[in-house]
Design a protein around this motif. Structure first.
Motif, PDB file in Angstrom:
ATOM      1  N   ARG A  80     -16.777  -9.301 -73.973  1.00  0.00           N
ATOM      2  CA  ARG A  80     -15.397  -8.864 -74.209  1.00  0.00           C
ATOM      3  C   ARG A  80     -15.296  -7.342 -74.188  1.00  0.00           C
ATOM      4  N   SER A  81     -16.324  -6.681 -74.687  1.00  0.00           N
ATOM      5  CA  SER A  81     -16.348  -5.204 -74.711  1.00  0.00           C
ATOM      6  C   SER A  81     -17.687  -4.738 -74.154  1.00  0.00           C
ATOM      7  N   PRO A  82     -17.856  -4.806 -72.820  1.00  0.00           N
ATOM      8  CA  PRO A  82     -19.169  -4.483 -72.241  1.00  0.00           C
ATOM      9  C   PRO A  82     -19.656  -3.078 -72.547  1.00  0.00           C
ATOM     10  N   ARG A  83     -18.739  -2.109 -72.625  1.00  0.00           N
ATOM     11  CA  ARG A  83     -19.187  -0.748 -72.938  1.00  0.00           C
ATOM     12  C   ARG A  83     -19.801  -0.667 -74.327  1.00  0.00           C
ATOM     13  N   ALA A  84     -19.250  -1.447 -75.267  1.00  0.00           N
ATOM     14  CA  ALA A  84     -19.822  -1.473 -76.614  1.00  0.00           C
ATOM     15  C   ALA A  84     -21.225  -2.068 -76.580  1.00  0.00           C
TER      16      ALA A  84
END
Length: 363
Positions: A279-283
């Protein structure tokens, strides 16, 4: 998509017990962002117990104080199955997955469920510990024996598999019903350890058969075995993840001891990856980069007593890191590669489980 953390959790870590399939339990811990302003959240699926992960998460939040963390502990097969199911459902899944079941993690990457990630430390990462920038080995963990110290007072410790056979033969009353190991049908890392034992030790089934005659108890997790050893209910644990045994021995120095097998020592790694459907690949990428950084590797090595993969860090961690403790052993590390998928072949798995059950029954 980022998942904000309710400010209701600000004073403490909230632990939610979830029932999964009526058998295993998952623990979901919420770590609110230390800063007043929350800029993002990282959701993690992991087989590492929350108690061991807390120092790592807190250090991550010192560097990224505006990041909240949702950390869910699952059995290794559940990490894999949850990511596959959620990815295929199109709902999005965890931002980072961290598991000791190397074969299942590599399968996720091989089947397209992990995204390529290059961190500032990727270029210097050992080749054996990186598969196509999608699956990274982050720890270097031996399979060890654990024992109840009071029960072995005045006795020679079994430091090899042949020694374990001899101990069971010479102390049948002490061994009966008091040996524990992983349930290889339920524990991904337990199955991998047994598969490697079969590859490396021709007489392994004699050991399993002897444990079966001694009424070996099987458990899905290290914690269940180690608690029973600390209580004296079990006197010996076979093929356990060294990280858990080392931590338990530190907490219970008078009760629990650790044995590094001298004949050969299988070494596995916890593999980290960022799911393709995160859902939040950068995280997730940020958390992976932190674990691969010198700071993250030192934390894994010193605080959690998991030996570092990073060559830069391995020589700096000192005895607490465990690298020096492994000197002189016949180490058999498992490389991160599609070769691990052979252990997941259904026919191969069925044969090993059949052989395991037959040996335990004495067939």
């Amino acid at each position: 998509m980022q998942l904000p953390v309710s400010r209701l959790f600000a004073p403490m870590i909230a632990i939610i017990i979830l029932s999964l399939s009526g058998t295993a339990r998952a623990e979901l811990a919420e770590f609110p962002a230390p800063a007043d302003q929350v800029e993002g959240s990282v959701r993690i699926y992991s087989s590492l117990d929350i108690e061991l992960a807390q120092p790592l998460i807190k250090a991550f939040q010192v560097r990224y104080p505006r990041m909240s963390v949702q950390y869910e502990t699952l059995l290794t097969d559940e990490v894999h199955d949850r990511i596959v199911a959620e990815s295929e459902a199109g709902t999005g899944t965890a931002d980072f997955a961290f598991s000791s079941a190397m074969d299942l993690q590599v399968k996720l990457a091989n089947d397209g469920f992990a995204r390529p990630v290059r961190t500032p430390d990727t270029a210097g990462w050992p080749n054996w510990a990186n598969w196509r920038d999608t699956a990274y080995a982050l720890t270097y963990e031996p399979a060890v024996f654990a024992y109840h110290k009071p029960s072995f007072a005045g006795q020679e410790l079994p430091t090899t598999r042949a020694g374990l056979l001899r101990w069971m033969a010479e102390h049948p009353a002490q061994a009966q019903g008091r040996i524990g190991t992983y349930d290889v049908a339920r524990s991904g890392v337990g199955y991998l350890f047994m598969a490697r034992d079969q590859d490396l030790y021709p007489d392994i089934w004699s050991v399993v058969s002897a444990m079966g005659k001694a009424g070996v108890k099987q458990f899905p997790t290290s914690a269940e075995i180690l608690q029973r050893i600390a209580d004296g209910e079990l006197v010996l644990g076979y093929n356990l993840l060294g990280s858990y045994v080392a931590e338990f021995a530190r907490q219970h120095p008078e009760k629990v001891g650790l044995i590094l097998p001298r004949d050969f020592t299988v070494v596995v790694s916890r593999i980290g990856l960022v799911p393709a459907a995160a859902r939040s690949p950068r995280a997730g990428e940020t958390f992976l980069a932190f674990l691969m950084s010198p700071e993250g590797q030192v934390l894994l090595s010193r605080t959690l007593r998991l030996s570092a993969v990073s060559l830069e860090v391995a020589g700096q961690t000192g005895p607490a890191g465990g690298m020096q403790d492994l000197a002189g052993l016949r180490l058999k590390p498992v490389p991160v590669s599609p070769g691990l998928l052979a252990y997941l072949d259904q026919a191969t798995r069925a044969r090993l489980l059949k052989r395991w059950n037959e040996a335990l029954r004495g067939d």
